[in-house]
Design a protein around this motif. Sequence first.
Motif, PDB file in Angstrom:
ATOM      1  N   TYR A   1       0.839  -1.198   0.000  1.00 33.55           N
ATOM      2  CA  TYR A   1       0.000   0.000   0.000  1.00 33.55           C
ATOM      3  C   TYR A   1       0.869   1.241   0.000  1.00 33.55           C
ATOM      4  O   TYR A   1       1.945   1.256   0.593  1.00 33.55           O
TER       5      TYR A   1
ATOM      6  N   TYR B   1       0.294   5.266   1.107  1.00 37.72           N
ATOM      7  CA  TYR B   1      -0.521   6.292   1.727  1.00 37.72           C
ATOM      8  C   TYR B   1       0.319   7.567   1.779  1.00 37.72           C
ATOM      9  O   TYR B   1       1.539   7.529   1.625  1.00 37.72           O
TER      10      TYR B   1
ATOM     11  N   PHE C   1      -5.223   7.326   1.558  1.00 33.19           N
ATOM     12  CA  PHE C   1      -4.924   6.175   0.713  1.00 33.19           C
ATOM     13  C   PHE C   1      -4.600   6.622  -0.704  1.00 33.19           C
ATOM     14  O   PHE C   1      -5.281   7.479  -1.272  1.00 33.19           O
TER      15      PHE C   1
ATOM     16  N   TYR D   1      -3.173   0.454  -3.875  1.00 32.03           N
ATOM     17  CA  TYR D   1      -2.987  -0.843  -3.221  1.00 32.03           C
ATOM     18  C   TYR D   1      -2.607  -1.868  -4.278  1.00 32.03           C
ATOM     19  O   TYR D   1      -3.208  -1.905  -5.346  1.00 32.03           O
TER      20      TYR D   1
ATOM     21  N   ASP E   1      -6.848  -1.433  -6.774  1.00 35.48           N
ATOM     22  CA  ASP E   1      -7.452  -0.191  -6.301  1.00 35.48           C
ATOM     23  C   ASP E   1      -6.449   0.946  -6.437  1.00 35.48           C
ATOM     24  O   ASP E   1      -5.488   1.022  -5.693  1.00 35.48           O
TER      25      ASP E   1
ATOM     26  N   LEU F   1       3.977   7.218   2.781  1.00 32.65           N
ATOM     27  CA  LEU F   1       4.151   6.010   3.580  1.00 32.65           C
ATOM     28  C   LEU F   1       3.816   4.773   2.757  1.00 32.65           C
ATOM     29  O   LEU F   1       2.812   4.737   2.056  1.00 32.65           O
TER      30      LEU F   1
ATOM     31  N   PHE G   1      -1.645 -11.640   3.246  1.00 29.55           N
ATOM     32  CA  PHE G   1      -3.048 -11.558   2.869  1.00 29.55           C
ATOM     33  C   PHE G   1      -3.945 -11.482   4.100  1.00 29.55           C
ATOM     34  O   PHE G   1      -3.890 -12.323   4.986  1.00 29.55           O
ATOM     35  N   ARG G   2      -4.751 -10.423   4.153  1.00 24.32           N
ATOM     36  CA  ARG G   2      -5.731 -10.218   5.216  1.00 24.32           C
ATOM     37  C   ARG G   2      -5.117 -10.077   6.615  1.00 24.32           C
ATOM     38  O   ARG G   2      -5.783 -10.342   7.613  1.00 24.32           O
TER      39      ARG G   2
ATOM     40  N   ALA H   1      -2.565  -7.517   9.351  1.00 24.49           N
ATOM     41  CA  ALA H   1      -2.312  -6.107   9.630  1.00 24.49           C
ATOM     42  C   ALA H   1      -1.181  -5.586   8.755  1.00 24.49           C
ATOM     43  O   ALA H   1      -0.177  -6.264   8.545  1.00 24.49           O
ATOM     44  N   ALA H   2      -1.359  -4.391   8.232  1.00 23.55           N
ATOM     45  CA  ALA H   2      -0.329  -3.762   7.409  1.00 23.55           C
ATOM     46  C   ALA H   2       0.796  -3.245   8.294  1.00 23.55           C
ATOM     47  O   ALA H   2       0.544  -2.638   9.338  1.00 23.55           O
ATOM     48  N   ILE H   3       2.036  -3.464   7.850  1.00 25.03           N
ATOM     49  CA  ILE H   3       3.226  -2.991   8.542  1.00 25.03           C
ATOM     50  C   ILE H   3       3.800  -1.837   7.729  1.00 25.03           C
ATOM     51  O   ILE H   3       4.067  -1.997   6.528  1.00 25.03           O
ATOM     52  N   PHE H   4       3.978  -0.698   8.378  1.00 22.69           N
ATOM     53  CA  PHE H   4       4.403   0.498   7.687  1.00 22.69           C
ATOM     54  C   PHE H   4       5.919   0.680   7.711  1.00 22.69           C
ATOM     55  O   PHE H   4       6.594   0.283   8.668  1.00 22.69           O
ATOM     56  N   GLY H   5       6.421   1.316   6.680  1.00 22.16           N
ATOM     57  CA  GLY H   5       7.795   1.797   6.659  1.00 22.16           C
ATOM     58  C   GLY H   5       7.892   3.155   7.329  1.00 22.16           C
ATOM     59  O   GLY H   5       6.884   3.705   7.776  1.00 22.16           O
TER      60      GLY H   5
END
Lengths: 116, 112
Positions: free
Chosen positions: B33, B35, B45, B48, B56, B91, B97-98, B100-104
């Motif tokens: 993703y 953002y 957003f 994705y 998306d 970001l 898959f499905r 929690a997203a881990i951010f940089g």
Amino acid sequence: DQQVKQNSPSLSVQEGRISILNCDYTNSMFDYFLWYKKYPAEGPTFLISISSIKDKNEDGRFTVFLNKSAKHLSLHIVPSQPGDSAVYFCAARPPLGRSSGDKLTFGTGTRLAVRP
Amino acid sequence: GAGVSQSPSNKVTEKGKDVELRCDPISGHTALYWYRQSLGQGLEFLIYFQGNSAPDKSGLPSDRFSAERTGGSVSTLTIQRTQQEDSAVYLCASSLFRSAAIFGPGTRLTVL
């Protein structure tokens, strides 16, 4: 259209007391909710999540409550510590099969300050 | 490291120039993703990816923005003819898959 709302931009709490951060959503199709914490100059850090089939999930000092009928979730931090001071974002995700896939929709964040 | 990395960490550019922002997701994460967070705003957003395809793209603000992902891994966000309103922290996040997203840590873009 803001589908995920955090109506309190800021919250100040005394160390040791409970912090309650609130989040409302409008899309009843959301089935998974997450809370992230963000310090300045860093990316958001995942804290805790809850599926729509549950109404409570607890992890140490952090508990998330989900009220589906009210389309409301809250994050409780007990006891609050000065290191918890950060911006907290709630996020929501639609179920599998929706065209938006795994897209997370975020609220605008609540800045928590925990006073020593 | 084992986390999501982004480069550069800071980018200052002049209005009208093109910029490329890079994201290296966590190995094995299929979803990626982008953002952005403008000053005083929430997380907006952009796009994705699932594997190399982007189901998306609805958040890309204009046709000056594009992104690609190759080999199911590295992603590049390109902004052409940058404008001052493009200034923000960009970001990147990845997830299984499905999950929690881990951010940089983000790339801070400043357009002068």
